[in-house]
Design an enzyme around this catalytic site. Structure first.
Site, short mmCIF file in Angstrom:
data_model
loop_
_atom_site.label_atom_id
_atom_site.label_comp_id
_atom_site.label_asym_id
_atom_site.label_seq_id
_atom_site.Cartn_x
_atom_site.Cartn_y
_atom_site.Cartn_z
N CYS A 116 -7.09 -7.46 -16.29
CA CYS A 116 -6.69 -6.16 -15.73
C CYS A 116 -7.73 -5.59 -14.76
CB CYS A 116 -6.41 -5.17 -16.85
SG CYS A 116 -5.04 -5.71 -17.89
N HIS A 257 -6.29 1.80 -13.74
CA HIS A 257 -5.45 0.71 -14.24
C HIS A 257 -4.43 1.32 -15.20
CE1 HIS A 257 -4.02 -2.85 -16.07
NE2 HIS A 257 -4.63 -2.65 -17.22
N ASN A 287 2.38 -2.20 -17.67
CA ASN A 287 1.09 -2.77 -17.28
C ASN A 287 1.33 -4.09 -16.55
OD1 ASN A 287 -1.39 -3.99 -17.11
ND2 ASN A 287 -1.98 -3.58 -19.24
N1 COA Z 1 7.23 -0.02 -31.95
C1 COA Z 1 7.24 0.73 -33.05
N2 COA Z 1 6.21 0.77 -33.91
C2 COA Z 1 5.12 0.04 -33.63
C3 COA Z 1 5.06 -0.78 -32.48
C4 COA Z 1 6.16 -0.78 -31.62
N3 COA Z 1 6.21 -1.51 -30.50
N4 COA Z 1 3.86 -1.40 -32.47
C5 COA Z 1 3.21 -1.00 -33.54
N5 COA Z 1 3.96 -0.14 -34.28
C6 COA Z 1 3.62 0.57 -35.50
C7 COA Z 1 2.55 -0.18 -36.29
O1 COA Z 1 3.09 -1.15 -37.12
C8 COA Z 1 1.90 0.96 -37.05
O2 COA Z 1 2.70 1.27 -38.17
P1 COA Z 1 2.02 1.72 -39.55
O3 COA Z 1 1.28 2.98 -39.22
O4 COA Z 1 3.19 1.90 -40.43
O5 COA Z 1 1.11 0.59 -39.92
C9 COA Z 1 1.98 2.13 -36.08
O6 COA Z 1 3.05 1.83 -35.16
C10 COA Z 1 0.70 2.35 -35.29
O7 COA Z 1 0.31 1.09 -34.77
P2 COA Z 1 -0.99 0.93 -33.93
O8 COA Z 1 -1.19 -0.51 -33.59
O9 COA Z 1 -2.10 1.67 -34.60
O10 COA Z 1 -0.55 1.69 -32.61
P3 COA Z 1 -1.46 2.23 -31.47
O11 COA Z 1 -1.38 3.68 -31.40
O12 COA Z 1 -2.82 1.59 -31.48
O13 COA Z 1 -0.68 1.67 -30.20
C11 COA Z 1 -0.88 -0.03 -28.55
C12 COA Z 1 -0.57 0.29 -29.99
C13 COA Z 1 -0.79 -1.52 -28.32
C14 COA Z 1 0.11 0.70 -27.65
C15 COA Z 1 -2.30 0.49 -28.24
O14 COA Z 1 -3.18 0.02 -29.22
C16 COA Z 1 -2.80 0.11 -26.90
O15 COA Z 1 -2.31 0.58 -25.89
N6 COA Z 1 -3.84 -0.71 -26.84
C17 COA Z 1 -4.43 -1.13 -25.59
C18 COA Z 1 -3.52 -2.08 -24.92
C19 COA Z 1 -3.95 -2.46 -23.55
O16 COA Z 1 -4.38 -1.65 -22.81
N7 COA Z 1 -3.81 -3.73 -23.25
C20 COA Z 1 -3.98 -4.29 -21.97
C21 COA Z 1 -5.35 -4.68 -21.64
S1 COA Z 1 -6.10 -3.44 -20.71
#
Ligand code: COA
Length: 335
Positions: A116, A257, A287
């Site tokens: 990224c 980004h 993204n």
């Molecule tokens: N739909 C619904 N629920 C989801 C889900 C989805 N797509 N993905 C995860 N969940 C659930 C999880 O199971 C968890 O449930 P629980 O609380 O019952 O265990 C809850 O939602 C929270 O999950 P979590 O992984 O803590 O979510 P988050 O707030 O961290 O969001 C991302 C997840 C991936 C959106 C976030 O971590 C993120 O944006 N990370 C960076 C990604 C990124 O930038 N990547 C590219 C490289 S720069």
């Protein structure tokens, strides 16, 4: 003595027409529109579905538009840099395919792999060719066909990524605009557990087993990446502002980004920049990895003015991150 800088003199983009909406994803994995919008800010992404077309095609289309808007022929281009993690092939470089597709008969080029942060790293690299006086016209392209490496049964990743390409042209400038400063970082410690594609390289070449185990898809530990990204992007943006004596008021636009709206707003907060001065298109494209920043520049080009101070900032796999201070070179759209 006159200072020569690399100025962005034109921009271009390509986005596939097919849209993958949150409603579509609801039918594919256990997720819902509310969750995706509130946790990421994304409503839809573009997906390149046409057979026989991949990253080089999108990159070439973006490059053609960029050159056409500037009114110059592809044969005038000296260098083509393509930032991508989804090259058409492991080799040859995507830049070689783009060279052929656009007919840049006098250009050489290569790919830059920094996930990224790829566009930022390529911008910084391309600027060196201009500042050194070696070249006059450098195409810097960020392009990724993320749909090729996303597992559409994995709700942790399939909601995030989309396909697209953005290109900018760099030319010498002695009037005070262009790339003023940039800072880049790499930290490879722990990256293989957080954000990577396990197989397909020389460590784990493709076998029936690697395919069956889904090892040719992106793996992401979203929480770890999120925490690192929030700190990394905000810190480096603040660092570049500080060493150039800029306050939030001096910044016309933050060009972040587009990984997650929450990461973007944390960065803007830290910089003292209101969300009204943040370029955003994550809602529409998701993204697109190396393409997010140039896609923002294209979408906001009509409102940009000569002299505007832009802070570009990114964080990605590697880990890689960085920020750049660009003084914009022209008013409105290039024609
Ligand atoms: N739909 C619904 N629920 C989801 C889900 C989805 N797509 N993905 C995860 N969940 C659930 C999880 O199971 C968890 O449930 P629980 O609380 O019952 O265990 C809850 O939602 C929270 O999950 P979590 O992984 O803590 O979510 P988050 O707030 O961290 O969001 C991302 C997840 C991936 C959106 C976030 O971590 C993120 O944006 N990370 C960076 C990604 C990124 O930038 N990547 C590219 C490289 S720069």
């Amino acid at each position: 003595m006159t200072t020569i800088r690399a100025a962005i003199t034109s921009v271009g983009k390509y986005l596939p027409e097919d849209r993958l909406t949150n409603a579509d994803l609801e039918r594919m994995v256990d997720t819902n529109d509310d969750w995706i919008v509130s946790r990421t800010g994304i409503r839809e992404r573009r997906v390149l579905r046409e057979p026989g077309k991949a990253t080089a095609f999108m990159a070439a289309e973006a490059a053609k538009l960029c050159l056409a808007k500037r009114g110059i022929g592809a044969d005038e281009v000296d260098v083509i840099l393509v930032a991508t993690v989804t090259p058409d092939h492991v080799f040859p470089a995507t830049a070689c395919l783009v060279q052929a597709l656009i007919g840049a008969t006098n250009a050489w080029g290569y790919d830059i792999s920094a996930a990224c942060s790829g566009f930022l790293f390529a911008l910084s690299t391309g600027a060196q060719f201009i500042v050194s006086g070696k070249h006059q016209k450098v195409l810097v392209i960020g392009a990724d066909k993320m749909s090729a490496i996303v597992d559409y049964t994995d709700r942790n990743t399939c909601i995030i990524f989309g396909d697209g390409a953005g290109a900018v042209l760099l030319e010498p400038d002695d009037t005070g605009t262009g790339l003023i400063d940039s800072r880049e970082y790499t930290d490879g410690v722990g990256t293989l557990e957080s954000l990577w594609m396990k197989a397909g390289g020389s460590m784990h070449p493709a076998t029936l087993e690697t395919v069956a185990a889904g090892e040719h898809f992106i793996y992401q530990d979203g929480k770890t990446v999120f925490k690192r990204a929030v700190v990394g992007m905000a810190d480096v943006a603040a660092e570049v502002m500080q060493r150039n004596g800029l306050t939030g008021d001096d910044v016309a636009w933050l060009v972040p980004h587009q990984a997650n709206l929450r990461i973007i707003s944390a960065t803007a907060d830290r910089m003292g920049v209101g969300m009204d001065k943040v370029m955003l298109n994550i809602e529409r494209y998701g993204n697109t990895t190396a393409a997010t920043i140039p896609l923002c520049l294209v979408d906001y080009e009509p409102v940009l003015r000569r002299g505007d101070n832009l802070i570009l900032a990114a964080f990605g796999g590697g880990f890689t991150w960085g920020a750049a201070y660009v003084k914009w070179a022209y008013d409105g759209e290039t024609v």
